[in-house]
Structures are given as C-alpha cells and as structure tokens.
Design an enzyme around this catalytic site. Structure first.
Site: not given
Length: 333
Positions: A262, A205, A207, A272
C-alpha cells in the site's frame, strides 16, 4: 492563534509522483458482531490481505479526541515540533522516512506502545498538553490493542488453530514489540502544478509486523496494490478501521495470507491524518510457518527467524524493497 503547519517542499525533487487511479469499492467489509466474522476475515486476508472493520466497538470519542490532539501538535510552529525530533526511531519526523533515503510529503509521530519504553523525544511530543494528549494516546492504543487481540483470536478460530490465543498472545505479551504511528499529510497546493499527477506522501510498502490497524479522517489517499499489480484507491471512512496482514503473519500462514502492498497520496486542498497500530511480537519470538496450518508434505516457504532479525533487516531496506526475499527458502533448501 494556531497557524496551520505547511512544511516547505524541500526534497521535492526526491518525492515521487504517480498517475491518478480509480476508486475501488471491492474491499471486503467485516462486521465484528457477525457470527460469521471469523470466516469472512480469513477469506478477506486470503484474497486481499486487508478488510474494512465496522461495528468494532471502539468509542468514537476516543478516535475524535486523539485526532484533535494530534492536529494540535502538527499545527505547532515547526521549531516547536522539531524539539521532538529527529526520530530515534521514536519521536517526530518530517519528510524523511527511515534511514535510507526514502522521503514523502508527510510528518509523523512514532511511539512505542509499551509505557515502560518512553524515549526523551517521545516525551517532548506531549509537552504542550501532557495529560490530555498522553491520555488520548493511551486510551486509543489500549482499545485498539484489545480489538486487535480479538481479531487475532477470530483468525485463529477461522484457521482452525489448536489454541485461540496462539496469535493474540504475541500482542498481549508484556514484551510485545508493538508501535503506534500518527501520520499527517498537509495540504499541498503545489500539486496543481504537477500536470494531473499525484504526489506520494508515503511510498509503497508492506508492514513487517503481524497485523496493522489503520484509521484515517475523511480525506482520501490510501491506495492498495491488487494481486494483478493494479493500484486502486480505497474510499475513506473515518468511523471504520482497515485491517492489514503484516509480513510476519504472511510467514506464519506460509503464504496463505499475503501482506498487502500500500501507499498514501497527498491532497492539494485537504490534510489527511491517519493513526496506525502495528501489532508486533516480542523481539526474540521465532517467526516460522505454523505446523498446524501445513498440509501433509507441504514445504515451508520461509527460513526460521526471530522478529528482531527481521525488524533489523527491514529497517536497513528501502520502503519498496521486497523485505521477505532474504528469508525465503530456495528450491535447494
């Protein structure tokens, strides 16, 4: 005793996988104290849509404290976390990303950065240690917002805009529609059964906001798509920030800056955790290419729209959709 959160792999058939990619060492690095920072940022945004920021001045104490408190929440029993969900869009969410069927190996907290806009579900997040967790969030957001405004002023200088605060004012506005997201990608032992493929924690996607400020722990997983369409892995760096161009800034620069596509992959042994500040304008701010950046005779690539119109459209889309498509001008326009 705190039990490590291990969400069940329901929806596993819907969570996508991908082949491993190479480690990319070419991400531009910008030192905030460098006298040439403004030029380096503009170049990085033109070529990659992102850069790594070092010597940023944000105390490591703020970063560590928020990470500890975030993991304290994510390690709660699932029924306790579910009290803060489902997201509306703020609050706690697990697996499902948005309302249109996207799923990933992820759980998250989404918060509005305006202290006057606190949903009931957001308040539930802080129930375990309200003063400590909320203070950690507020200290971190305040510091990152200040840094983001400084970066936007350097960008204005680097672009030669007539006013230094032309971009930063949008974040400083008391009605700025910015938000903050804490993502947790738990270890996924089932990855070992995927025949060498990686499980996607958060799908590809861009941002939609103006600028994104990302920080994560030392677990790898972030990948970006280069201009030639190649996906590469970004080496983790727990003490630095990664700064991304958002769709709105792409429009304001008339495509000179490109928002970077990304995604994040899960790891089978390590969890993570990432923290992302999304700097957004007020809802009714008009998003349009800045005339001072347009060369004589240069045509606008985009129709004029408000942030609310774009946000509403983006929310209805799937993660991987090209969200700016409906707002581009055609040749006949």
């Amino acid at each position: 005793m705190v039990v490590q959160s291990q969400p069940a792999l329901n929806h596993s058939s819907l969570i996508k996988t991908c082949k491993p990619t190479s480690l990319f060492t070419g991400i531009p690095v910008v030192d905030l104290s460098d006298p040439e920072a403004k030029s380096l940022i503009v170049k990085a945004f033109e070529e990659f849509g992102m850069f790594k920021l070092v010597n940023h001045g944000i105390p490591m104490e703020f970063i560590t404290r928020l990470e500890v408190e975030s993991l304290r929440f994510f390690n709660l029993p699932q029924p306790e976390k579910d009290k803060a969900g489902p997201p509306d869009p703020f609050g706690y969410g697990s697996k499902r990303i948005g309302p249109n069927g996207d799923v990933g190996w992820i759980e998250y907290i989404l918060l509005n950065t305006n202290p006057d806009v606190m949903s009931h579900k957001s308040l539930s997040i802080f129930q375990q240690s309200p003063e400590i967790f909320r203070s950690a969030v507020n200290d971190y957001i305040s510091a990152v917002k200040k840094m983001s405004c400084e970066l936007l002023e350097l960008i204005a200088d680097g672009l030669g805009l007539e006013s230094r605060n032309m971009l930063s004012r949008l974040l400083r506005n008391e009605k700025s529609d910015s938000c903050f997201r804490l993502n947790h990608y738990p270890p996924c032992p089932e990855l070992q059964a995927l025949s060498g493929r990686n499980l996607i924690g958060f799908g590809e996607h861009t941002d939609p906001q103006i600028i994104s400020v990302l920080r994560s722990n030392n677990t790898s997983g972030l990948q970006i798509c280069l201009r030639d369409g190649t996906w590469v892995s970004v080496p983790p760096d727990r003490s630095s920030f990664f700064i991304n161009v958002g769709d709105s800034l792409q429009v304001m620069t008339n495509g000179r800056f490109k928002s970077v596509k990304h995604r994040v992959l899960a790891d089978y042994t390590n969890s993570r955790i990432s923290m992302i500040y999304f700097g957004g304008p007020p809802l009714y701010e008009k998003i349009v290419p800045l005339s001072s950046l347009m060369a004589e005779g240069e045509e606008s690539l985009y129709k004029e729209f408000t942030w609310w119109e774009y946000k509403k459209s983006a929310y209805k889309s799937r993660l991987g959709d090209y969200r700016l498509g409906p707002f581009e001008k055609t040749a006949s326009q």
